[in-house]
Write a protein that holds these residues in place. Sequence first.
Motif, PDB file in Angstrom:
ATOM      1  N   THR A  81      42.761 -30.731   4.851  1.00  0.00           N
ATOM      2  CA  THR A  81      42.832 -32.033   4.204  1.00  0.00           C
ATOM      3  C   THR A  81      42.955 -31.883   2.696  1.00  0.00           C
ATOM      4  N   ALA A  82      42.182 -30.976   2.114  1.00  0.00           N
ATOM      5  CA  ALA A  82      42.262 -30.748   0.673  1.00  0.00           C
ATOM      6  C   ALA A  82      43.649 -30.232   0.295  1.00  0.00           C
ATOM      7  N   GLY A  83      44.188 -29.313   1.086  1.00  0.00           N
ATOM      8  CA  GLY A  83      45.527 -28.808   0.804  1.00  0.00           C
ATOM      9  C   GLY A  83      46.590 -29.873   0.953  1.00  0.00           C
ATOM     10  N   SER A  84      46.405 -30.759   1.907  1.00  0.00           N
ATOM     11  CA  SER A  84      47.383 -31.822   2.123  1.00  0.00           C
ATOM     12  C   SER A  84      47.332 -32.873   1.027  1.00  0.00           C
ATOM     13  N   VAL A  85      46.219 -32.985   0.347  1.00  0.00           N
ATOM     14  CA  VAL A  85      46.091 -33.960  -0.729  1.00  0.00           C
ATOM     15  C   VAL A  85      46.389 -33.319  -2.078  1.00  0.00           C
ATOM     16  N   VAL A  86      45.866 -32.126  -2.323  1.00  0.00           N
ATOM     17  CA  VAL A  86      45.967 -31.498  -3.641  1.00  0.00           C
ATOM     18  C   VAL A  86      47.378 -30.972  -3.911  1.00  0.00           C
ATOM     19  N   LEU A  87      48.000 -30.310  -2.943  1.00  0.00           N
ATOM     20  CA  LEU A  87      49.306 -29.713  -3.194  1.00  0.00           C
ATOM     21  C   LEU A  87      50.391 -30.742  -3.535  1.00  0.00           C
ATOM     22  N   PRO A  88      50.508 -31.862  -2.831  1.00  0.00           N
ATOM     23  CA  PRO A  88      51.506 -32.857  -3.266  1.00  0.00           C
ATOM     24  C   PRO A  88      51.179 -33.458  -4.636  1.00  0.00           C
ATOM     25  N   LEU A  89      49.902 -33.654  -4.930  1.00  0.00           N
ATOM     26  CA  LEU A  89      49.545 -34.164  -6.258  1.00  0.00           C
ATOM     27  C   LEU A  89      49.918 -33.158  -7.345  1.00  0.00           C
TER      28      LEU A  89
END
Length: 125
Positions: A81-89
């Motif tokens: 979840t963190a990777g899915s939120v942080v990487l696009p940001l």
Amino acid sequence: MDTSYPREERPPSKRGSPPAAPAPRDHLVWAIFNTLYMNFCCLGFVALAFAVKARDRKVAGDVEAARHFSSKARCYNALATAGSVVLPLLLGALIVTGVIHLSKLAQESVGFFTYQFSGSDDEDQ
């Protein structure tokens, strides 16, 4: 010892087994959403595998193994979840920063690339 006041008679308390700990959560729905979202490094799929193992162990009655697999599923779900939120940001911030930098660079170099026409050309005469 004063025994003149009336005392309440209490039935003896039964000391049975302590209440059972709640069954560990398997985080299966969270893992399914992470798997379908196709996140970074397939962490959602790994979380799904551990969530299924946790559910199997819970159904089989092995609470300690279910708790262990549930903990791993929760960790991988949080990472996914963190990777899915942080990487696009992060990618969006890099794109915006690049666009701003290129626009400033283009504004500063306009004078270098423009050709100025003058009214009197000495070469033509």
